[in-house]
Design an enzyme around this catalytic site. Structure first.
Site, mmCIF file in Angstrom:
data_model
loop_
_atom_site.group_PDB
_atom_site.id
_atom_site.type_symbol
_atom_site.label_atom_id
_atom_site.label_comp_id
_atom_site.label_asym_id
_atom_site.label_seq_id
_atom_site.Cartn_x
_atom_site.Cartn_y
_atom_site.Cartn_z
ATOM 1 N N ARG A 1 0.908 -1.045 0.060
ATOM 2 C CA ARG A 1 0.205 -0.299 0.151
ATOM 3 C C ARG A 1 0.980 1.180 0.055
ATOM 4 O O ARG A 1 1.760 1.164 0.433
ATOM 5 C CB ARG A 1 -1.176 -0.070 0.859
ATOM 6 C CG ARG A 1 -1.611 1.410 1.685
ATOM 7 C CD ARG A 1 -2.765 1.480 2.070
ATOM 8 N NE ARG A 1 -4.067 0.022 2.048
ATOM 9 C CZ ARG A 1 -5.015 0.649 2.598
ATOM 10 N NH1 ARG A 1 -5.445 1.340 3.752
ATOM 11 N NH2 ARG A 1 -5.966 0.225 1.179
ATOM 12 N N HIS B 1 -7.285 0.711 -6.109
ATOM 13 C CA HIS B 1 -7.652 0.016 -5.541
ATOM 14 C C HIS B 1 -7.967 -1.285 -5.404
ATOM 15 O O HIS B 1 -9.241 -1.863 -5.302
ATOM 16 C CB HIS B 1 -8.625 0.930 -4.365
ATOM 17 C CG HIS B 1 -8.747 0.486 -2.691
ATOM 18 N ND1 HIS B 1 -7.791 -1.388 -2.510
ATOM 19 C CD2 HIS B 1 -9.518 0.241 -1.281
ATOM 20 C CE1 HIS B 1 -7.434 -0.954 -0.879
ATOM 21 N NE2 HIS B 1 -8.804 -0.811 -0.768
ATOM 22 N N GLN C 1 -10.420 -3.433 -3.417
ATOM 23 C CA GLN C 1 -11.786 -3.406 -2.906
ATOM 24 C C GLN C 1 -12.700 -4.658 -4.043
ATOM 25 O O GLN C 1 -13.845 -4.502 -3.790
ATOM 26 C CB GLN C 1 -11.751 -1.978 -2.950
ATOM 27 C CG GLN C 1 -12.670 -1.354 -2.175
ATOM 28 C CD GLN C 1 -13.296 -2.124 -0.457
ATOM 29 O OE1 GLN C 1 -12.413 -1.820 0.969
ATOM 30 N NE2 GLN C 1 -14.352 -2.268 0.184
ATOM 31 N N ASP D 1 -16.909 7.215 -2.265
ATOM 32 C CA ASP D 1 -16.295 7.055 -0.449
ATOM 33 C C ASP D 1 -15.571 8.821 -0.088
ATOM 34 O O ASP D 1 -16.263 9.563 -0.659
ATOM 35 C CB ASP D 1 -14.445 6.809 -2.088
ATOM 36 C CG ASP D 1 -13.291 6.501 -1.185
ATOM 37 O OD1 ASP D 1 -13.573 6.340 -0.425
ATOM 38 O OD2 ASP D 1 -12.809 6.342 -1.960
ATOM 39 N N CYS E 1 -16.072 1.912 0.779
ATOM 40 C CA CYS E 1 -14.741 0.927 1.113
ATOM 41 C C CYS E 1 -14.598 1.445 2.066
ATOM 42 O O CYS E 1 -13.768 0.333 2.931
ATOM 43 C CB CYS E 1 -13.831 1.361 0.509
ATOM 44 S SG CYS E 1 -13.263 2.898 0.357
ATOM 45 N N ARG F 1 -13.758 -8.266 2.190
ATOM 46 C CA ARG F 1 -11.980 -8.360 1.967
ATOM 47 C C ARG F 1 -11.305 -9.438 1.984
ATOM 48 O O ARG F 1 -10.465 -9.752 1.913
ATOM 49 C CB ARG F 1 -11.165 -6.946 2.569
ATOM 50 C CG ARG F 1 -12.306 -5.538 2.510
ATOM 51 C CD ARG F 1 -11.957 -5.574 1.510
ATOM 52 N NE ARG F 1 -10.463 -5.467 0.674
ATOM 53 C CZ ARG F 1 -9.324 -4.575 1.601
ATOM 54 N NH1 ARG F 1 -10.118 -2.856 1.434
ATOM 55 N NH2 ARG F 1 -8.104 -4.390 1.113
HETATM 56 N N1 CP Z 1 -11.463 -0.085 2.927
HETATM 57 C C1 CP Z 1 -9.892 -0.141 2.860
HETATM 58 O O1 CP Z 1 -9.283 -0.519 2.022
HETATM 59 O O2 CP Z 1 -9.480 0.624 4.443
HETATM 60 P P1 CP Z 1 -8.777 -0.175 4.678
HETATM 61 O O3 CP Z 1 -7.723 1.852 4.817
HETATM 62 O O4 CP Z 1 -8.566 -0.139 6.428
HETATM 63 O O5 CP Z 1 -7.645 -0.637 4.591
HETATM 64 N N1 NVA Z 2 -9.960 6.467 -1.896
HETATM 65 C C1 NVA Z 2 -9.477 6.379 -0.346
HETATM 66 C C2 NVA Z 2 -9.878 5.240 0.210
HETATM 67 C C3 NVA Z 2 -9.247 4.535 1.623
HETATM 68 C C4 NVA Z 2 -9.839 2.733 2.060
HETATM 69 C C5 NVA Z 2 -8.329 6.738 0.306
HETATM 70 O O1 NVA Z 2 -7.306 6.202 -1.204
HETATM 71 O O2 NVA Z 2 -7.304 7.029 1.737
#
Ligand code: CP
Ligand code: NVA
Length: 299
Positions: free
Chosen positions: A102, A129, A132, A217, A257, A285
């Site tokens: 990540r 992502h 997700q 989101d 998400c 997930r």
């Molecule tokens: N939706 C998601 O990826 O959540 P986190 O940021 O908690 O991993």
């Molecule tokens: N768009 C959000 C998703 C978090 C899971 C971010 O990147 O922070």
């Protein structure tokens, strides 16, 4: 060896059987069945941004599958002190069976994958992502059946999640309406890069009309915290609320998400209401990523 950096790394047929496998793994898990296809295998988890769901789901998946995982934050690794991605990829991948990342720049996961000797999974970048979307597609299927031919509306920022929905529109065969404020549209290159029916709007109510799935989101993603105030003003008309749900199809589902900001991108009555499936979406997930890990790592 396969990587999972975007949904385009798997074929529509592979994605569809992965979603079905996730449902099977969910049943097995709920029945208390022990299944350990990744005994003695190790997943390295590189996190340069915060996470609740992604970390807990990948870590639990590896434990339940009989393997283990190593959580690596920039504070603890040499990667965080500037060791080149290429060198880190060679070294880390020589000791583990898969790597989950990540991070910010999508190019970083691409570079890591190029120098990695084991599968690399994108666990969120500024651009995509895909993990997700596996959970979202599993959740839609378990509640409503096949998403092919349905209409999905994305409301809010043209961000990483929106881009993965664009890829999913092609890979899973749904029509996608996207409603964003002017200047916050998704990347035109990503829209142009798919063979799918994508329509861009600046009016969320027109976009949501008759939609089978309503998705939103946060307005400010990780790394955009300093834009929060400015975005709250610009995105005010893009809140998913009772009015949005009233123009969508009568049996429309709501997904997010998470983490969510109630009273900003979604009202509490919608996210905590009858059409919301966000808790199943979050739980999935675990199951969807187990199917992914099995696909990429089990012999
Ligand atoms: N939706 C998601 O990826 O959540 P986190 O940021 O908690 O991993
Ligand atoms: N768009 C959000 C998703 C978090 C899971 C971010 O990147 O922070």
């Amino acid at each position: 060896m396969r990587h999972f950096l975007t949904l385009k790394d798997l074929s529509p047929a592979e994605l569809s059987s992965l979603i079905d496998r996730a449902a099977e793994l969910k049943k097995m898990q709920h029945a208390g069945e022990i299944y350990q296809p990744l005994k003695n295998k190790v997943l390295a988890m590189i996190f340069e941004k915060s996470s609740t769901r992604t970390r807990v789901s990948f870590e639990s998946a590896m434990i339940q599958f009989g393997g283990g995982s190593i959580f690596l934050s920039p504070d603890d690794t040499q990667l965080g002190r500037g060791e080149p991605v290429e060198d880190s990829a060679r070294v880390i991948s020589s000791m583990v069976d898969a790597v989950m990342i990540r991070t910010f720049e999508h190019s970083k996961v691409e570079t890591f994958a190029r120098f990695s000797s084991v599968p690399v999974i994108n666990a969120l970048t500024d651009d995509y992502h895909p993990c997700q979307l596996l959970a979202d597609m599993q959740t839609y299927k378990e509640h409503r059946g096949d998403i092919r031919g349905k209409t999905v509306v994305w409301i809010g920022d043209g961000n990483n999640m929106c881009h993965s929905y664009i890829n999913a529109a092609q890979q899973f065969g749904f029509k996608l309406n996207i409603a964003t404020p002017v200047g916050y549209e998704p990347s035109q290159a990503i829209v142009n890069g798919v063979d799918a029916e994508i329509s861009l709007f600046h009016d969320p109510i027109i976009a949501a009309t008759d939609a089978d799935l309503v998705v939103t989101d946060v307005w400010a993603s990780m790394g955009q915290e300093e834009e929060q105030r400015k975005r709250e003003a610009l995105f005010a008309d893009f809140q998913v609320n009772a009015q949005t749900m009233s123009v969508a199809a009568q049996d429309a589902l709501f997904m997010h998400c998470l983490p969510a900001h109630r009273g900003e991108e979604v009202t509490a009555d919608v996210i905590d209401g009858k059409q919301s499936v966000v808790w199943d979406e979050a739980e999935n997930r675990l199951h969807a990523q187990k199917a992914l890990l099995e696909f990429l790592c089990a012999n």
